[in-house]
Design a protein around this motif. Structure first.
Motif, PDB file in Angstrom:
ATOM      1  N   SER A 104       0.880  -1.133   0.120  1.00 16.11           N
ATOM      2  CA  SER A 104       0.029   0.081   0.052  1.00 16.11           C
ATOM      3  C   SER A 104       0.974   1.271   0.082  1.00 16.11           C
ATOM      4  O   SER A 104       0.589   2.056  -0.443  1.00 16.11           O
TER       5      SER A 104
ATOM      6  N   SER B  45       2.245   1.821  -3.372  1.00 18.14           N
ATOM      7  CA  SER B  45       1.276   1.501  -4.470  1.00 18.14           C
ATOM      8  C   SER B  45       1.044   2.748  -5.252  1.00 18.14           C
ATOM      9  O   SER B  45       0.912   2.471  -6.761  1.00 18.14           O
ATOM     10  N   SER B  46       1.478   3.827  -4.814  1.00 18.78           N
ATOM     11  CA  SER B  46       1.330   4.926  -5.935  1.00 18.78           C
ATOM     12  C   SER B  46       2.660   5.055  -6.659  1.00 18.78           C
ATOM     13  O   SER B  46       2.651   5.732  -7.893  1.00 18.78           O
TER      14      SER B  46
ATOM     15  N   GLU C 217       0.693   5.273 -10.788  1.00 19.49           N
ATOM     16  CA  GLU C 217       0.625   6.570 -11.241  1.00 19.49           C
ATOM     17  C   GLU C 217       1.265   6.511 -12.471  1.00 19.49           C
ATOM     18  O   GLU C 217       2.179   5.951 -13.010  1.00 19.49           O
TER      19      GLU C 217
ATOM     20  N   GLU D 299       2.566  13.511   2.915  1.00 19.23           N
ATOM     21  CA  GLU D 299       1.806  13.472   1.802  1.00 19.23           C
ATOM     22  C   GLU D 299       2.659  12.383   0.791  1.00 19.23           C
ATOM     23  O   GLU D 299       3.791  11.863   1.261  1.00 19.23           O
TER      24      GLU D 299
ATOM     25  N   GLY E 229       1.117   6.599  -0.531  1.00 20.63           N
ATOM     26  CA  GLY E 229       0.614   5.428  -1.304  1.00 20.63           C
ATOM     27  C   GLY E 229      -0.946   5.492  -0.803  1.00 20.63           C
ATOM     28  O   GLY E 229      -1.405   6.565  -0.372  1.00 20.63           O
ATOM     29  N   THR E 230      -1.387   4.336  -0.313  1.00 25.53           N
ATOM     30  CA  THR E 230      -2.685   4.115  -0.020  1.00 25.53           C
ATOM     31  C   THR E 230      -2.768   3.397   1.397  1.00 25.53           C
ATOM     32  O   THR E 230      -3.487   2.647   2.018  1.00 25.53           O
TER      33      THR E 230
ATOM     34  N   ARG F  37      -5.661   3.515   3.683  1.00 24.08           N
ATOM     35  CA  ARG F  37      -6.871   2.715   3.289  1.00 24.08           C
ATOM     36  C   ARG F  37      -6.880   1.115   3.421  1.00 24.08           C
ATOM     37  O   ARG F  37      -8.027   0.352   3.477  1.00 24.08           O
ATOM     38  N   SER F  38      -5.730   0.706   3.950  1.00 21.52           N
ATOM     39  CA  SER F  38      -5.773  -0.717   4.373  1.00 21.52           C
ATOM     40  C   SER F  38      -6.430  -1.278   5.549  1.00 21.52           C
ATOM     41  O   SER F  38      -6.459  -2.456   5.893  1.00 21.52           O
TER      42      SER F  38
END
Length: 358
Positions: free
Chosen positions: A100, A103-104, A108, A348, A351-352, A355-356
């Motif tokens: 996660s 992830s970006s 992206e 910032e 990633g995410t 959200r995990s």
């Protein structure tokens, strides 16, 4: 299951490390003497065997686990099913959170963003080999920090094994307490041989290779819990005071003020192992507050038992259940409920990660 026979999920370390912990993330400990440090370092062997046990039974895929377990005293011990499941769940959770964070970097458009991972008390953790062996993450700067003797041993293993040296190429000592390598797919790797208790803002020289300009993840698998509270706080502060965009993942036992927790503490004490963090951070609320106090504006926490229930899907649970029988279901819930994974973010570009939690 009698109290005296309660197994120790610390012996799980993920394949983890930790492996600075269980591998007990060694990079330091609360005891003043070398004997305590040696005891903590020895838990890495337990963790490596536990990781290999989970791999051999089929819980995990890790082609590098066998390379870090000695067979001089015979074949490695196979762990109890309750321990194998704990190793699997903890490793799966941390792998999910790390993906996660990254992830970006893979989702992206445009140039792949750079990322940095700092593993505290890394020991024989195989995660950098697993990450660098793929072709998805080519711009990772990866740091591992552990006692000097552990760091030097890892260098010898990498240099002496073609499978490892093909992943971390050009490995060589760069100084008295650091060695570096060049991941064959790209990125950077640094292994620091140092005592984490010396890592604080009083250091006059920056940690070799540390990037402060890219999103960074600090990983502690049963490492910070071996330090005194103020020592652990200084370690986190060393990084959060220098890096604007930083996240952390911490895996530790929690005391929970019950008979089971008391027995865990007694069993550890019998091995000359103390964990100051268990008394300070007894539950999820304490762990989340710990990260907020350290400057992480958002934090989440789940027990290993909750991760098994909510993060492992039904098909995967069925696959794992078929590997070997688990008769001690209630014992599993009790044991796994006393270990947590907590993670937080500051800044910032991380990633995410948060959200995990869903």
């Amino acid at each position: 299951m009698s109290a005296s026979s309660i197994p120790n999920l610390l012996s799980l370390r993920g394949g983890r490390g930790g492996r600075g912990g269980f591998r007990s993330r060694r990079g330091g400990g609360p005891g003043a003497g070398a004997h305590h440090d040696s005891t903590i370092q020895g838990t890495d062997t337990d963790a490596a065997v536990s990781r290999l046990s989970a791999v051999d039974v089929g819980y995990l895929e890790d082609p590098y686990a066998t390379l870090f377990v000695s067979r001089m005293d015979g074949p490695p011990q196979r762990r109890f099913p309750i321990i194998n499941r704990g190793t699997y769940t903890r490793t799966s959770a941390i792998d999910t959170l790390i993906q996660s964070f990254l992830s970006s970097a893979t989702g992206e458009a445009g140039p792949t963003p750079e990322r940095q991972i700092i593993s505290l008390g890394a020991g024989t953790d195989t995660r950098p080999f697993r990450l660098f062996a793929g072709n998805s993450h080519t711009k990772i700067t990866y740091h591992e920090i552990d006692f000097d003797v552990t760091s030097r041993r890892k260098l010898q293993l990498v240099q002496g094994n073609p499978q490892l040296s093909r992943i971390l190429t050009s490995s060589a000592a760069k100084g008295p307490q650091i060695w570096t390598a060049r991941p064959f797919q790209g990125g950077e790797y640094y292994c620091h041989g140092m005592d984490l208790r010396t890592l604080d803002n009083s250091m006059t020289e920056a940690l070799e290779g540390l990037r402060t300009d890219i999103p960074t993840l600090i990983l502690s698998e049963c490492c910070l819990c071996y330090l005194k509270i103020e020592e652990a706080e200084r370690v986190l502060r060393y990084f959060t005071s220098r890096i604007a965009n930083v996240a952390t993942i911490i895996y530790e036992p929690v005391h929970l003020d019950d008979a089971f927790g008391n027995t865990m503490v007694s069993n550890l004490a019998a091995r000359n192992i103390q964990m100051p963090g268990m008394d300070r951070y007894r539950n999820a609320k304490d762990q989340i507050q710990r990260l907020r106090d350290a400057g992480f504006g958002a934090a989440e926490c789940k027990s290993v038992e909750a991760i098994w229930e909510s993060w492992i899907d039904a098909a995967e649970k069925e696959r794992v259940d078929q590997l070997e029988g688990l008769d001690e279901v209630e014992e599993w819930k009790l044991l796994a409920g006393h270990y947590i994974v907590v993670w937080g973010v500051k800044g910032e570009g991380l990633g995410t990660l948060l959200r995990s939690s869903t």
